[in-house]
Design a protein around this motif. Structure first.
Motif, PDB file in Angstrom:
ATOM      1  N   HIS A 186       3.402  -3.972  -7.285  1.00  0.00           N
ATOM      2  CA  HIS A 186       1.911  -3.384  -6.381  1.00  0.00           C
ATOM      3  C   HIS A 186       1.290  -3.188  -5.447  1.00  0.00           C
ATOM      4  O   HIS A 186       0.738  -2.872  -4.191  1.00  0.00           O
ATOM      5  CB  HIS A 186       1.603  -4.994  -5.878  1.00  0.00           C
ATOM      6  CG  HIS A 186       1.747  -5.920  -7.555  1.00  0.00           C
ATOM      7  ND1 HIS A 186       0.415  -6.480  -8.220  1.00  0.00           N
ATOM      8  CD2 HIS A 186       2.925  -7.140  -7.951  1.00  0.00           C
ATOM      9  CE1 HIS A 186       0.616  -7.141  -9.046  1.00  0.00           C
ATOM     10  NE2 HIS A 186       2.499  -8.417  -8.777  1.00  0.00           N
ATOM     11  N   ASN A 187       1.780  -1.974  -5.783  1.00  0.00           N
ATOM     12  CA  ASN A 187       1.472  -0.873  -4.614  1.00  0.00           C
ATOM     13  C   ASN A 187       1.499   0.542  -5.049  1.00  0.00           C
ATOM     14  O   ASN A 187       0.230   0.248  -7.130  1.00  0.00           O
ATOM     15  CB  ASN A 187       2.558  -0.428  -4.405  1.00  0.00           C
ATOM     16  CG  ASN A 187       3.628  -1.172  -2.954  1.00  0.00           C
ATOM     17  OD1 ASN A 187       2.632  -1.205  -2.231  1.00  0.00           O
ATOM     18  ND2 ASN A 187       4.656  -1.955  -2.713  1.00  0.00           N
ATOM     19  N   ASN A 188       1.448   1.935  -4.987  1.00  0.00           N
ATOM     20  CA  ASN A 188       0.503   2.666  -5.913  1.00  0.00           C
ATOM     21  C   ASN A 188       1.404   3.933  -5.793  1.00  0.00           C
ATOM     22  O   ASN A 188       1.214   4.816  -5.633  1.00  0.00           O
ATOM     23  CB  ASN A 188      -0.694   3.028  -4.974  1.00  0.00           C
ATOM     24  CG  ASN A 188      -1.970   2.826  -5.415  1.00  0.00           C
ATOM     25  OD1 ASN A 188      -2.368   2.364  -7.000  1.00  0.00           O
ATOM     26  ND2 ASN A 188      -3.015   2.844  -5.005  1.00  0.00           N
TER      27      ASN A 188
ATOM     28  N   GLY B 208       1.102  -1.022   0.020  1.00  0.00           N
ATOM     29  CA  GLY B 208      -0.011  -0.068  -0.294  1.00  0.00           C
ATOM     30  C   GLY B 208       1.108   1.199  -0.014  1.00  0.00           C
ATOM     31  O   GLY B 208       0.533   2.568   0.257  1.00  0.00           O
TER      32      GLY B 208
HETATM   33  C1  LIG Z   1      -4.098   2.118  -5.522  1.00  0.00           C
HETATM   34  O1  LIG Z   1      -5.208   3.067  -5.347  1.00  0.00           O
HETATM   35  C2  LIG Z   1      -6.763   3.277  -5.694  1.00  0.00           C
HETATM   36  C3  LIG Z   1      -7.299   4.301  -5.375  1.00  0.00           C
HETATM   37  O2  LIG Z   1      -6.498   5.478  -5.318  1.00  0.00           O
HETATM   38  C4  LIG Z   1      -6.677   2.222  -5.140  1.00  0.00           C
HETATM   39  O3  LIG Z   1      -8.272   2.092  -5.534  1.00  0.00           O
HETATM   40  C5  LIG Z   1      -6.302   0.953  -5.379  1.00  0.00           C
HETATM   41  O4  LIG Z   1      -6.697   0.189  -4.994  1.00  0.00           O
HETATM   42  C6  LIG Z   1      -4.550   1.079  -4.822  1.00  0.00           C
HETATM   43  N1  LIG Z   1      -3.892   0.392  -5.269  1.00  0.00           N
HETATM   44  C7  LIG Z   1      -3.052  -0.376  -4.123  1.00  0.00           C
HETATM   45  C8  LIG Z   1      -1.899  -1.514  -4.870  1.00  0.00           C
HETATM   46  O5  LIG Z   1      -3.177   0.460  -2.677  1.00  0.00           O
END
Ligand SMILES: *[C@@H]1O[C@H](CO)[C@@H](O)[C@H](O)[C@H]1NC(C)=O
Ligand SMILES: *[C@@H]1O[C@H](CO)[C@@H](O)[C@H](O)[C@H]1NC(C)=O
Ligand SMILES: *[C@@H]1O[C@H](CO)[C@@H](O)[C@H](O)[C@H]1NC(C)=O
Ligand SMILES: *[C@@H]1O[C@H](CO)[C@@H](O)[C@H](O)[C@H]1NC(C)=O
Ligand SMILES: *[C@@H]1O[C@H](CO)[C@@H](O)[C@H](O)[C@H]1NC(C)=O
Ligand SMILES: *[C@@H]1O[C@H](CO)[C@@H](O)[C@H](O)[C@H]1NC(C)=O
Length: 930
Positions: free
Chosen positions: A466-468, A444
Motif C-alpha cells: 500500500h505505497n506508491n 506514502g
Molecule cells: C499514489 O499516487 C497517486 C497519484 O500520484 C495518488 O492519488 C495515490 O493516493 C497514491 N497512493 C498512495 C497509496 O499513496
C-alpha cells in the motif's frame, strides 16, 4: 620565577630569551590545537553561519544539521539581560515525540566530555519554572539513561556534563519527555578527552558531573576553557561557600604532576591555589549534597586533587572520609606535586554527598585541598543497534524522506523508544539488537525500491504494501528474508529470478497482488489469497499429486472426526497469526525443515507424538527433528506456550530444544542430536557390547538429575509423565539426557484421548495415578524406578518368564528367594560392585512403591545414587576468577590508621558548609550544575 641579570649587557639576552619563550609557547599551542575536535552548538540559533563567541574565542554553530524536529526560540526579552552568554539566549524545544535526539560526530571508541546547558528564560511566556508545578525531563546519552533535568522552582541556568566513550562514529544525546514539561536545550558542547583521562570510564561505565570545584581565592565564578584545555567547568569554592574562615593559599612556583600521570590533567593554575583553615581547626568538610538534586540514590565517585603549596615543608597529614567511610588514611600531600586521590572506579553510596578531611594526630597543620570532583555513575548497559542495520535503515529513511516522529535516535534501543514499524531481536543479551522486521505499509513511499533493505542481514519480514513504489524489483541478494510484501504498489518491472526461485521453493513468501506487473506474469505471488497475516512461508511447495490427495482425504476425515467430537469450528486463524509470545529459539519454516532433513529421509525414531528425523543445520550441527503427528496439530494452541517454556529449560541432562516450526503445514520441534541413541537400545544392544556397572549408574544419575531439575528448579515444576528408557538419550560421552519432557502437558490436558498414549507407557505407569488421575512428580519417580530396574537387570518392564510379568514383581520374587545377584544383567558378567547393588536395588524398589507418599523425591534419589559414584569430574570445574582488587590506590597508602581526637570541640558547627538556598548564590551564579 624571575631571572635577574646583574649586567646591562645581559638585558639584551633577556629580551632574546623572552622572544624565544614566546615563540616556543606559540609553537606549543599550535602543536596541541587544543580546540581540535570541539563541537560547539548553539541550540535554537537560526542563522546558518557560525559565530565567534567573544569570551571563549570559539565558533558556535547552529544546531540545524544535528537534529530533526523541535522548535527554535529566543528567551524572553526580560531574561535576555541575565543570560550568561550568547548560547543561553536561544534554545530548541521539543513539544512533540517522547524522545528527540541530537547526533554529534565522534570517533568510535574515543573518550568525550559532553555538556548540555539549559536556560529556560520564560521563552514560552508560561512561567513554567516558577509556577509551582513540576518541570522535569530526562536525558539519555546514546541509548542509556544519563540524568534528569529538574527545573522545578529554578529560574537559573543548569548544566549537565557526562564523560563517556563514543559507541560508534556518532554520539547521540536525547531529550526525554516525561510528561512534566516540554524538554528543551540551550547548548551542546562536545570535547574530546585524552583517552588516558578518567581511566574508570569505559564503554560500559560513564560518569555524570555532580560537582567540580577549585579552591583558593579566585576572581571568577567559573573556570573553563582556555585555562582548562578540555573545557571542564570548575566552580570557585570561594564564591559559593564563602561563609567560614577558609584560608586561601597560593603559590607562584610550578606544581607538577608525575611524569605519565595523565588521568585528570588538572590545569596547573588551579593546582597553584588551595584552601585550608586556621590551625585551631582540625577538619575540613566538603558538603556538596545540599540542594534538590540529591533525592536520588546516586552512586558517587569522588576525586580529590592535592598538592602541598606551602613552601615551608610543613607537617600536614589527614584522613579522607566519604560521609563516615574512611577512604584514605594518614595522607600527606606531596610538595608541589599533584596527587589525585580516588579509589579507581569504585562508586560510593553517600546519600548526603559529604566528604571530610580529618587532621591526624601527628599532623601539625590542618588539611588543605586544591581541587575536588565528584561524579555519579551512569551505567551503559543497553547496547546500540547493530551499526550496519542502523546505517541501512537510516539510508531508507533518507531515501524515502520519512518524517516519522519516533524515527529518531537509535532504531531499536532502548526498547521502549524503538522506532515504530521496526521489530528488533533482543534475544542475545550481550549482543547488539538486530532489525528483523520492517513495516512501512501505507507510508506514502514513492519511487523505486531501495537496495538498503536487503542489506540488513537479519531482516526476515519486509512489508511495503500500500505505497506508491514504482519500477522493477531489484535483483536483491537476499539471505534471511522470509516475507516480502509488495502488494498494492505500482511495480511493473520484471521479477528477478533470484526472488522468483526462492519464492517458488517456498523459502520466500512474496506478495505482489495489486501491482501492474501482475497483468504480465501469472505467478502465485500475484493471487490475492487469504494469507494476509501469514508470517511463515508455505506456498508453492510442489507436492506429488498422490500426497496431496492423501492429505485431502485425511483432512476431510479429520474434520468430520472433529465436527462430531467437539464441534470445533473451522477457524484456522490460530496457525497463521504471528505469535505474541517471545520465544528465543529459532523458528523454522517447513521448507527449511525439508532442507535440513534432506527431504525427511532418515528416520531415527518414532514415538507417541510423531516421527523423528535426522537433520543437519547450515552450520553442520546435527539435530533431531521431531515432526508431530497430523492429528496433534489440532492441539496446537497449547503448543507455543509450551515451546516457550521448554526453550527456557536448560540443564546438562535435558536435551536442548534448538527450534520449532509451527504453521499450517508443520508442527515440529528441533533438538540437539544425540549420537549414541537411547538407553533402551543401549541396554538391549548386541551381546558383544554392554554398559559397565559404573556407566549404568552414571546414566541413572544423569537421568535422575534431569528429572530433579524439572521437578525442583522449574516453575511451575514440569512432570515428565513418560519417563522410560527410550526417552533417555545418550550423547557422545554417554551422558544421559532426558527427552520429550514437557510435551505431555501441552498435548494432554484438554484432550484425554491422547493422554492414554502420552501419559505413560505400559510397564511404567504409576498405579496410583492410574487409580486417582492425580498427577504429581511422584508419577515420574515411579517410572524412574522402573528405568533403574531395567538398568540393573537389562530386562524390559514387562516380559514373559514364561508368563507375563511386571519387572518390579520379578525382582521382588528373586529377592524373596534369597539371591539378589540373580537379578543383575548377565551381560555384566559379574563385573559389578556388589556392595552398591543392594542399595541401588533398594532405591529402585523404593521408587516403585504403590503409594506415592512412600516414594522418595528425585532430590533424594540423586543423593542416594551419588553415594555409590566417585564425584563427577565435570561438577568440579568451578569457575575460577581472580578476586578483583577493590582499592588500588590504597596499596600505595600507609596502612596505619589513626583515629583523630579533635582538638577543637566547636569546630563542627562552624564548618558545616554548602549553600543554603538558591538566593544566597544568585548574585554570582550564572549557572548551576545541579
Ligand atoms: C499514489 O499516487 C497517486 C497519484 O500520484 C495518488 O492519488 C495515490 O493516493 C497514491 N497512493 C498512495 C497509496 O499513496
Ligand atoms: C547571519 O549572521 C551574519 C553574520 O553574523 C549576518 O551578517 C547575517 O545578516 C545574519 N543573517 C540573518 C538572516 O540573520
Ligand atoms: C511566575 O509565577 C510565579 C508564581 O505564580 C509568580 O510569583 C511570578 O511573578 C511569575 N513570574 C513571571 C515572570 O511571570
Ligand atoms: C535499558 O533498557 C531497558 C529496557 O528498555 C530500560 O528499562 C533501562 O532503564 C535501560 N537502561 C539504562 C541504563 O538506560
Ligand atoms: C526537583 O526539584 C524540586 C524543587 O527543588 C524538588 O522538590 C523535587 O523533589 C525535585 N525532583 C526530583 C525528581 O529531583
Ligand atoms: C573527624 O574529626 C572530627 C572532629 O575531630 C570527629 O568528630 C569525627 O568523628 C572525625 N570523623 C571521623 C569520620 O572519624
Amino acid at each position: 620565577m624571575v631571572l635577574r641579570f646583574s649586567s646591562l649587557a645581559s638585558i639584551e639576552l633577556t629580551w632574546l630569551l623572552a622572544l624565544l619563550f614566546i615563540l616556543v609557547t606559540m609553537i606549543q599551542v599550535h602543536g596541541q590545537i587544543p580546540t581540535a575536535g570541539f563541537v560547539n552548538i548553539d541550540c535554537g540559533w537560526t542563522n546558518s553561519s557560525a559565530y565567534n563567541d567573544s569570551t571563549l574565542q570559539l565558533q558556535y554553530l547552529s544546531d540545524g544539521e544535528f537534529v530533526e524536529g523541535g522548535l527554535s526560540h529566543d528567551i524572553s526579552a526580560e531574561s535576555m539581560a541575565g543570560a550568561g552568554n550568547e548560547q543561553q539566549k536561544t534554545l530548541r524545544s521539543f513539544p512533540n515525540g517522547s524522545r528527540n535526539c541530537y547526533t554529534l560526530p565522534s570517533i568510535n571508541g574515543k573518550k568525550y566530555l559532553l555538556r548540555a546547558t539549559f536556560t529556560y528564560g520564560n521563552y514560552d511566556g508560561l512561567n513554567r519554572t516558577m509556577d509551582g508545578s513540576t518541570f522535569l525531563f530526562g536525558l539519555h546519552i546514546g541509548v542509556n539513561f544519563w540524568e534528569t533535568v529538574n527545573l522545578t522552582n529554578w529560574d537559573q541556568a543548569v548544566w549537565k556534563e557526562v564523560v563517556t566513550v563514543a559507541p560508534a562514529s556518532n554520539l547521540s544525546v536525547c531529550l526525554i519527555n516525561f510528561g512534566t514539561g516540554t524538554p528543551f536545550v540551550s547548548s551542546l558542547e562536545l570535547r574530546p578527552l585524552d583517552d588516558l583521562m578518567y581511566p574508570f570510564v569505559n564503554s560500559s561505565v560513564s560518569i555524570s558531573y555532580f560537582k567540580r570545584i577549585r579552591f583558593g581565592n579566585t576572581a571568577e565564578f567559573l573556570t573553563r576553557y582556555p585555562l582548562d584545555q578540555y573545557d571542564r567547568f570548575w566552580e570557585a569554592w570561594s564564591f559559593s561557600y564563602n561563609t567560614y574562615p577558609w584560608i586561601p593559599l597560593n603559590t607562584s612556583s610550578r606544581v607538577r604532576s608525575l611524569p605519565g600521570d595523565k588521568a585528570f590533567q588538572v590545569p596547573e593554575d588551579i593546582l597553584k591555589q588551595a584552601s585550608t583553615m586556621d590551625t585551631n581547626y582540625s577538619f575540613l568538610e566538603i558538603n556538596v549534597g545540599v540542594g534538590p538534586n540529591l533525592a536520588k540514590n546516586l552512586q558517587l565517585l569522588p576525586i580529590f586533587h592535592f598538592a602541598e603549596i606551602n613552601s615551608s615543608n610543613p607537617s600536614r597529614r589527614f584522613d579522607i572520609y566519604s560521609n563516615n567511610e574512611l577512604l584514605f588514611s594518614d595522607f600527606s600531600p606531596s610538595p608541589f606535586q599533584v596527587d589525585s586521590m580516588h579509589q579507581s572506579g569504585r562508586f560510593l553510596h553517600n546519600p548526603i554527598a559529604k566528604f571530610r578531611l580529618n587532621k591526624t594526630r601527628r599532623s601539625r597543620l590542618p588539611p588543605l585541598i586544591n581541587a575536588f570532583e565528584v561524579h555519579s555513575l551512569v551505567r551503559m548497559d543497553n547496547l546500540t543497534t547493530d551499526s550496519d542495520d542502523v546505517n541501512y535503515v537510516k539510508e531508507v529513511k533518507k531515501h524515502y524522506n520519512l518524517a516519522r516522529i519516533t524515527w529518531n535516535g537509535d532504531p531499536c534501543s532502548p526498547r521502549e523508544y524503538s522506532w515504530e514499524g521496526l521489530t528488533c531481536d533482543y534475544s542475545k543479551s550481550n549482543q547488539s539488537p538486530r532489525i528483523v522486521a520492517v513495516n512501512l505499509s501505507t507510508s506514502g513511499l514513492k519511487g523505486g525500491l531501495v537496495i538498503s533493505f536487503m542489506n540488513m542481514a537479519s531482516l526476515e519480514n519486509l512489508d511495503l504494501s500500500h505505497n506508491n513504489l514504482t519500477g522493477a524489483i531489484p535483483d536483491y541478494q537476499i539471505k534471511s528474508l522470509k516475507v516480502l510484501d509488495l502488494s498494492y504498489n505500482q511495480l511493473d518491472g520484471p521479477i528477478p529470478d533470484s526472488i522468483l526461485q526462492r519464492s517458488q521453493a517456498g523459502l520466500l513468501d512474496l506478495r505482489l497482488e495489486g501491482n501492474p506487473i501482475c497483468s504480465k506474469v501469472k505467478d502465485t505471488s500475484c493471487s490475492n489469497t487469504k494469507k494476509k497475516t501469514t508470517s511463515t512461508v508455505l506456498i508453492a511447495v510442489i507436492v506429488p499429486v498422490v500426497l496431496v490427495s492423501f492429505l485431502v482425504v485425511m483432512g476431510i476425515l479429520w474434520k468430520l472426526y472433529w465436527k462430531g467430537k467437539s464441534g470445533d469450528d473451522e477457524d484456522y486463524a490460530m496457525y497463521e497469526e504471528e505469535t505474541p509470545l517471545h520465544i528465543d529459539i529459532r523458528r523454522f519454516t517447513y521448507a527449511e525443515l525439508k532442507l535440513i532433513t534432506n527431504n525427511f529421509q532418515s528416520i531415527i525414531g518414532k514415538g507417541g507424538f510423531g516421527i523423528v528425523y535426522h537433520g543437519m543445520l547450515e552450520n553442520g550441527d546435527e539435530v533431531a527433528v521431531k515432526v508431530l503427528m497430523e492429528t496433534s496439530i489440532a492441539e496446537s494452541t497449547d503448543f507455543l506456550p509450551e515451546v516457550q517454556t521448554l526453550s527456557k529449560v536448560h540443564h546438562k541432562n535435558l536435551v536442548t530444544l534448538q527450534g520449532y516450526c509451527q504453521n499450517k503445514k508443520c508442527l515440529a520441534l528441533v533438538y540437539d542430536f544425540m549420537p549414541r541413541g537411547n538407553l533402551q537400545q543401549l541396554l538391549k544392544g548386541g551381546d558383544d557390547y554392554s554398559l559397565t556397572w559404573e556407566q549404568r549408574l552414571y546414566i541413572a544419575l544423569d537421568a535422575a538429575q534431569g528429572l530433579e531439575y524439572l521437578h525442583e528448579s522449574c516453575t511451575p515444576s514440569i512432570v515428565h509423565r513418560d519417563v522410560k528408557t527410550p526417552n533417555i538419550l545418550l550423547d557422545k560421552n554417554l551422558v544421559g539426557v532426558i527427552s520429550d519432557f514437557g510435551l505431555s502437558r501441552a498435548f494432554n490436558d484438554a484432550h484425554t484421548h491422547i493422554s492414554t498414549v502420552a501419559a505413560g507407557t505400559l510397564g511404567y505407569l504409576d498405579p496410583e495415578y492410574h487409580a486417582t488421575f492425580q498427577l504429581t512428580v511422584k508419577t515420574d519417580v515411579y517410572s524412574f524406578g522402573i528405568v533403574l530396574l531395567e538398568i540393573i537387570t537389562g530386562q524390559s518392564p514387562v516380559f514373559n518368564d514364561p508368563q507375563t510379568v511386571h519387572l518390579p514383581n520379578w525382582v521382588r520374587q528373586k529377592i524373596a528367594k534369597g539371591n539378589i545377584h540373580d537379578v543383575v544383567d548377565r551381560r555384566l558378567l559379574d563385573q559389578y560392585d556388589a556392595s552398591s547393588l543392594q542399595s541401588v536395588v533398594d532405591l529402585a524398589l523404593n521408587c516403585v512403591e504403590n503409594a506415592a507418599i512412600d516414594r522418595p523425591t528425585m532430590t533424594e534419589v540423586v543423593s542416594r545414587l551419588k553415594v555409590w559414584l566417585p564425584s563427577v569430574s565435570s561438577d568440579k570445574q568451578s569457575t575460577s576468577g581472580t578476586p578483583r582488587r577493590r582499592y588500588s590506590m590504597n596499596t600505595d597508602m600507609p596502612k596505619q590508621f589513626q583515629l583523630m581526637i579533635s582538638g577543637v570541640s566547636d569546630a563542627e558547627s562552624s564548618f558545616q558548609s554548602g549553600y543554603t538556598s538558591g538566593n544566597g548564590m544568585s548574585q554570582a551564579t550564572l549557572f548551576s550544575g545541579r
